[in-house]
Design an enzyme around this catalytic site. Structure first.
Site, mmCIF file in Angstrom:
data_model
loop_
_atom_site.group_PDB
_atom_site.id
_atom_site.type_symbol
_atom_site.label_atom_id
_atom_site.label_comp_id
_atom_site.label_asym_id
_atom_site.label_seq_id
_atom_site.Cartn_x
_atom_site.Cartn_y
_atom_site.Cartn_z
ATOM 1 N N HIS A 79 13.271 6.211 3.704
ATOM 2 C CA HIS A 79 11.857 6.344 3.312
ATOM 3 C C HIS A 79 10.980 6.304 4.555
ATOM 4 C CE1 HIS A 79 7.906 4.504 2.656
ATOM 5 N NE2 HIS A 79 7.897 5.057 1.463
ATOM 6 N N ASN A 80 11.205 5.310 5.409
ATOM 7 C CA ASN A 80 10.397 5.164 6.618
ATOM 8 C C ASN A 80 10.601 6.337 7.572
ATOM 9 O OD1 ASN A 80 9.743 2.755 5.440
ATOM 10 N ND2 ASN A 80 10.157 1.507 7.233
ATOM 11 N N SER A 105 7.875 -0.948 -0.168
ATOM 12 C CA SER A 105 6.975 -0.022 0.507
ATOM 13 C C SER A 105 5.598 -0.033 -0.146
ATOM 14 C CB SER A 105 7.537 1.410 0.471
ATOM 15 O OG SER A 105 6.651 2.301 1.122
ATOM 16 N N LYS A 141 15.314 2.372 1.924
ATOM 17 C CA LYS A 141 14.002 2.079 2.518
ATOM 18 C C LYS A 141 13.932 2.616 3.955
ATOM 19 C CE LYS A 141 9.927 0.148 3.033
ATOM 20 N NZ LYS A 141 9.727 -0.159 4.429
#
Length: 635
Positions: free
Chosen positions: A352-353, A294, A349
């Site tokens: 996270h997004n 990221s 991840k």
């Protein structure tokens, strides 16, 4: 340095020559390319060349060797079968001769399998008849695999094998930025991009050409040569689009890899695909790392946040590289750590997004209220947001939003010229699916995805806007009190967005038995990534494997009061006709989580009524279930 790789046709001169040239960073030339057309036609007709045919060809090569020696040097693949031919090319004091030694049966089989080459297998007898094996130079048996042959040659030449520490495959925005980051940190990095005629040509070479100061960057456009230039065990970082392309690339890599080599998928792959790939590669003796990255282009170039999961030992070997290129937190610690097994790195991840989607939509809703309800202009909005930034709400997304508000094109603000259609790449939708799969309430972050989908339906929105004609009232009122409530609402929803995201990580970790460390994950997200913020810094010290943010003393008193501000903002937005789906869903999520007695008892009664699904009672034991005949016969 001039190296001539010699031997009969079919012995592997071109293959070994190219690999050797790549190892030594020398240009490669094939003597066959210098034959005049007459010679090529003669050999293609099955007629051996005589010495008169070879004389001008050899003299031409000799002149090139003189030229190459005066520059960087070169590796030349040339049969040079007779001693007098080798004398024409140059004395053995100037040239490092490599003789590829193999028997006629082995070479004959290779030539039979070689399609489209003008040297036919039937000419092999004449080659061996002409061959005068040199008493000097390095003799390399060709029964070995190419990598072993190269190692043998380099050892005999007493040359240190200056191999690359890592290879990055895929020179898109993220791949190129990570490669430059590695090279700048002194990591010798091999880079490769596929060759597509007319579309993708010399991509890797152009990266080096455009960045001549990067001495540790080595470009390749042949996959096998790229792989042979890597230290063993090889570390190959894939920076290519998620999906089928990753599976296809892995299949292309496998024939050239050895036990213990590591493939790292640094793209936004689905975590279940990553778990499948990990199991598949393990069966093939290879190691797999599913790594979320990221930070966007700037983060990849200057220091990303990285989430490697999968093979623990493989990640252990990669951390010395990744720690050099990762962002650093306020304590100087790298924002990278081993996440967990299987596809957990990509799962984290993905979440996270998802939080990123929620945070972006939340800021869009704040902007929408200020712009269309308070009738504030972008620089006024930027000023207010900067005050919030300085009052403890610091985050990367807030910072860039302020920059966007202040950006002008001529006399107009650029934001006003951007079409209101938000795109997405899939990770937001995947997180919604995962939340359903793991039974985690996810309303606000679901609405962030849905808001993008609605935004994409521009023509339909225009038509419905004309049909309904809902007018938004504009700022002819004192909004100062509501502005304070908006700040409190913004803070409240941010806390809830993070609560929801970390709850999904925790539940998935429990379900998959991943044993994920929530505090460590928050620590990785304190810098380099898109959702870095002061809130994340605080969470990195408060979270543990059993904690929920809603239960933390630091936030209980805050949410107990600030949720009222959120309710006021939602009420005002409804009256104003301004859509704020994430704020609204966050408020409903909060109320649902803190309500002891809900109306769900009616739902369970309805299920029992039409489907006999049974129900539990508040006045009975937890293991007792009941069914009622709700509609009596004859009623």
């Amino acid at each position: 340095m001039i190296i001539v790789v010699m031997g009969v046709s079919g012995s592997g001169k071109t293959t070994i020559g190219k690999l050797l040239a790549a190892k030594l960073s020398l240009p490669f030339f094939d003597a066959d390319d210098f034959h005049p057309d007459f010679n090529v036609k003669k050999m293609a007709s099955g007629i051996p060349l005589d010495d008169l045919d070879r004389q001008p060809w050899l003299e031409k090569l000799a002149q090139h060797i003189i030229d190459w020696e005066q520059h960087k040097g070169a590796v030349l693949a040339c049969s040079a079968l007779k001693e007098k031919y080798r004398q024409i090319l140059g004395s053995n004091k100037k040239i490092n001769w490599i003789y590829l030694d193999g028997n006629k049966d082995l070479i004959g089989n290779r030539m039979q399998a070689r399609l489209g080459h003008y040297m036919k297998a039937g000419l092999l007898d004449s080659q061996f008849e002409a061959l005068e094996i040199p008493s000097y130079g390095i003799h390399a048996p060709i029964e070995r695999d190419p990598q072993s042959i190269i190692q043998h040659i380099l050892q005999a030449l007493n040359i240190h094998q200056n191999l690359s520490e890592i290879g990055i495959l895929g020179m898109g925005v993220m791949g190129k930025s990570l490669a430059l980051n590695c090279a700048e940190k002194g990591i010798k990095t091999a880079i490769y991009n596929r060759h597509v005629p007319g579309k993708e040509e010399k991509i890797a070479q152009n990266v080096v050409k455009d960045n001549p100061q990067m001495r540790h960057l080595i470009p390749f456009d042949e996959l096998q040569v790229f792989l042979h230039n890597l230290e063993v065990p090889r570390k190959i970082l894939l920076m290519i689009p998620a999906g089928e392309a990753v599976d296809q690339q892995i299949q292309q890599l496998i024939p050239f890899l050895e036990d213990g080599d590591v493939i790292i998928d640094g793209g936004n792959s689905h975590y279940e695909d990553s778990s499948r790939r990990a199991a598949f590669l393990e069966k093939n003796g290879l190691r797999f790392v599913a790594m979320g990255v990221s930070g966007g282009e700037e983060g990849a170039r200057k220091g990303p946040s990285m989430m490697p999961g999968g093979d623990r030992e493989a990640v252990k070997g990669l951390l010395p590289i990744f720690e050099k290129i990762a962002a650093k937190n306020t304590n100087g610690e790298p924002c990278v750590a081993y996440i967990g097994p299987e596809g957990s790195g990509h799962f984290v991840k993905m979440v996270h997004n998802s939080i990123e989607y929620g945070e972006m939509q939340l800021l869009a809703e704040v902007y929408g209220l200020m712009r269309y309800y308070f009738a504030m202009h972008p620089p006024q909005i930027a000023e207010i947001l900067e005050q919030w930034l300085n009052q403890g709400e610091s985050s990367y997304l807030l910072e860039i939003t302020i920059d966007i508000m202040r950006t002008k094109e001529g006399q107009e603000y650029l934001l006003d010229k951007i079409l209101d259609q938000a795109a997405q790449k899939g990770t937001g939708g995947w997180s919604v699916e995962a939340a359903l799969k793991h039974a985690v309430p996810y309303g606000p972050l679901v609405e962030a995805v849905m808001a993008r989908i609605i935004s994409s339906q521009k023509s339909n929105r225009l038509a419905l806007s004309n049909l309904y004609g809902i007018q938004k009232p504009k700022g002819d009122f004192d909004y100062s009190e509501l502005l304070e409530d908006l700040k409190n609402a913004y803070r409240t929803v941010r806390i809830l967005n993070h609560e929801i995201g970390f709850s999904l990580i925790k539940q998935a970790s429990d379900d998959h038995k991943w044993s994920l460390d929530l505090a460590k994950i928050a620590g990785i997200w304190t810098n380099g990534c898109i959702i870095r913020s002061d809130l994340m810094m605080k969470l990195s010290t408060l979270l543990d494997e059993n904690s929920y943010i809603l239960e933390m003393d630091d936030y209980v008193s805050l949410l107990r009061s600030d949720h009222k501000s959120l309710g006021k903002v939602i009420s005002a937005s409804i009256n104003a006709g301004v859509a704020i789906p994430v704020m609204s869903a966050a408020f409903q999520y909060f109320l649902g989580r803190v309500t002891a007695s809900s109306s769900a008892n009616l739902i369970q009664a309805q299920r029992d009524y039409f489907g006999a699904h049974t129900y539990q009672r508040v006045d009975k034991g937890p293991d007792e279930y009941f069914h009622t005949e709700w509609k009596k016969s004859g009623d």
